[in-house]
Design a protein around this motif. Structure first.
Motif, PDB file in Angstrom:
ATOM      1  N   CYS A 121       0.818  -1.212   0.000  1.00 59.10           N
ATOM      2  CA  CYS A 121       0.000   0.000   0.000  1.00 59.10           C
ATOM      3  C   CYS A 121       0.855   1.266   0.000  1.00 59.10           C
ATOM      4  O   CYS A 121       0.426   2.305  -0.511  1.00 59.10           O
ATOM      5  N   PRO A 124       2.778   1.143  -4.183  1.00 57.38           N
ATOM      6  CA  PRO A 124       1.968   0.357  -5.122  1.00 57.38           C
ATOM      7  C   PRO A 124       2.608   0.146  -6.488  1.00 57.38           C
ATOM      8  O   PRO A 124       2.507  -0.947  -7.057  1.00 57.38           O
ATOM      9  N   GLU A 125       3.270   1.161  -7.037  1.00 55.77           N
ATOM     10  CA  GLU A 125       3.872   1.005  -8.363  1.00 55.77           C
ATOM     11  C   GLU A 125       5.060   0.052  -8.316  1.00 55.77           C
ATOM     12  O   GLU A 125       5.246  -0.785  -9.212  1.00 55.77           O
ATOM     13  N   THR A 128       3.747  -3.518  -7.825  1.00 55.83           N
ATOM     14  CA  THR A 128       3.214  -4.048  -9.079  1.00 55.83           C
ATOM     15  C   THR A 128       4.342  -4.441 -10.024  1.00 55.83           C
ATOM     16  O   THR A 128       4.267  -5.473 -10.709  1.00 55.83           O
ATOM     17  N   THR A 189      -3.099  -6.982  -3.187  1.00 53.11           N
ATOM     18  CA  THR A 189      -3.455  -6.544  -4.537  1.00 53.11           C
ATOM     19  C   THR A 189      -4.853  -5.939  -4.565  1.00 53.11           C
ATOM     20  O   THR A 189      -5.089  -4.898  -5.198  1.00 53.11           O
ATOM     21  N   ILE A 192      -4.767  -2.380  -2.994  1.00 52.25           N
ATOM     22  CA  ILE A 192      -4.168  -1.264  -3.738  1.00 52.25           C
ATOM     23  C   ILE A 192      -4.869  -1.000  -5.067  1.00 52.25           C
ATOM     24  O   ILE A 192      -4.826   0.123  -5.573  1.00 52.25           O
ATOM     25  N   HIS A 193      -5.542  -2.006  -5.622  1.00 50.97           N
ATOM     26  CA  HIS A 193      -6.165  -1.819  -6.935  1.00 50.97           C
ATOM     27  C   HIS A 193      -7.691  -1.736  -6.886  1.00 50.97           C
ATOM     28  O   HIS A 193      -8.299  -1.181  -7.801  1.00 50.97           O
ATOM     29  N   ASN A 194      -8.299  -2.295  -5.864  1.00 46.19           N
ATOM     30  CA  ASN A 194      -9.758  -2.372  -5.835  1.00 46.19           C
ATOM     31  C   ASN A 194     -10.386  -1.732  -4.606  1.00 46.19           C
ATOM     32  O   ASN A 194     -11.598  -1.817  -4.414  1.00 46.19           O
TER      33      ASN A 194
END
Length: 223
Positions: A121, A124-125, A128, A189, A192-194
Motif C-alpha cells: 500500500c 503500489p507502483e 506491481t 493486490t 491497492i487496486h480495488n
C-alpha cells in the motif's frame, strides 16, 4: 582543469551547447544508485509507460548517454528498481508490526502479513513492478532473482514454524506457504487496486483489518 584531475575528483562535467547549461555527464561511484532512485521516483509519479532511460537522464541531470554505462535498456533499469524493492520488502516482512503500536499480540504470520500489505500500500507502483510482467524473465537478472527468493523464503520459514507446532497437519510446508502467499498477496493486490478494506484508513486501521484477515490464515493452517 585537466581531464585527469576531473577524473580524480570522481566527476566529469560536460556542456550542453544547445541550451548553454552544464550537466553532470558522469558521477563516479554512485551514479547507478542515483539513476535507480530517480527511475523509482518517476515510476511512482507517472507509472511505467512514461519511464525511459532518456527521461531518467533528464530528471537526474546527467547526459543522455550516462545511463547506458550501467543499464543496457529500460528493462535492466526496472530490474534494479525491483531488486531494491524486494530488499525493502524483505525488511518489511521482518518488521511487520513496527510503527503500529495499537496492534498487539499478533502471531508471526500476522506480523508478516502486516508488513506485506503495508509495503504494497505504501509502494503500489514498485509492488506491481516486482510481481508483474514488465520484466519478462526475472531469472535473467540474478540479483533480482535472489532478492525475490529471499523474501519468499522468509514466508516459507514462518509457515514452517507454524506448521511444526501442529502435529495434525498433513500437507507439506510448500503447500502451506503457497496458501499463505496467495491469501496475503491477493489481499494486498485487492487493497491497492480495488479499494478493499476500510475507507481511507489510517495505518493503524489498515493494520487492524489485515491482522484480522491474517488471523483467519493462521487458524486455517492450524486445522
Amino acid at each position: 582543469m585537466a581531464r585527469n584531475t576531473l577524473q580524480s575528483t570522481g566527476v566529469i562535467k560536460g556542456f550542453n551547447q544547445q541550451n548553454g547549461r552544464s550537466e553532470l555527464a558522469y558521477h563516479h561511484g554512485n551514479l547507478r544508485a542515483e539513476l535507480v532512485a530517480t527511475g523509482r521516483s518517476l515510476l511512482e509519479k507517472d507509472g511505467p509507460d512514461s519511464l525511459s532511460l532518456r527521461a531518467v537522464a533528464r530528471a537526474a541531470g546527467v547526459s543522455q548517454t550516462a545511463p547506458y554505462r550501467h543499464f543496457t535498456n529500460k528493462e535492466a533499469l526496472l530490474a534494479d528498481i525491483a531488486k531494491v524493492g524486494f530488499e525493502e520488502f524483505s525488511d518489511a516482512l521482518r518488521h511487520g508490526v513496527d510503527g503500529v503500536p495499537t496492534v498487539k499480540a499478533v502471531g508471526p504470520l500476522q506480523a508478516m502479513a502486516l508488513g506485506y500489505v503495508d509495503f504494497a500500500c505504501s509502494n503500489p507502483e514498485v509492488f506491481t513492478l516486482m510481481f508483474g510482467s514488465l520484466i519478462a524473465d526475472k531469472s535473467a537478472y540474478p540479483e533480482l532473482a535472489k532478492a525475490s527468493l529471499d523474501s519468499y523464503e522468509q514466508l516459507q520459514e514462518a509457515v514452517g514454524d507454524r506448521l511444526s507446532s501442529d502435529d495434525g497437519q498433513d500437507y507439506p510446508v510448500q503447500t502451506g506457504a503457497l496458501a499463505a502467499w496467495s491469501l496475503v498477496h491477493g489481499l494486498a493486490t485487492l487493497m491497492i487496486h480495488n479499494g478493499v478494506g476500510p475507507d481511507a484508513p489510517s495505518k493503524q486501521e489498515r493494520a487492524a483489518f489485515v491482522a484480522t484477515v491474517a488471523r483467519v490464515l493462521e487458524t486455517g493452517l492450524g486445522q
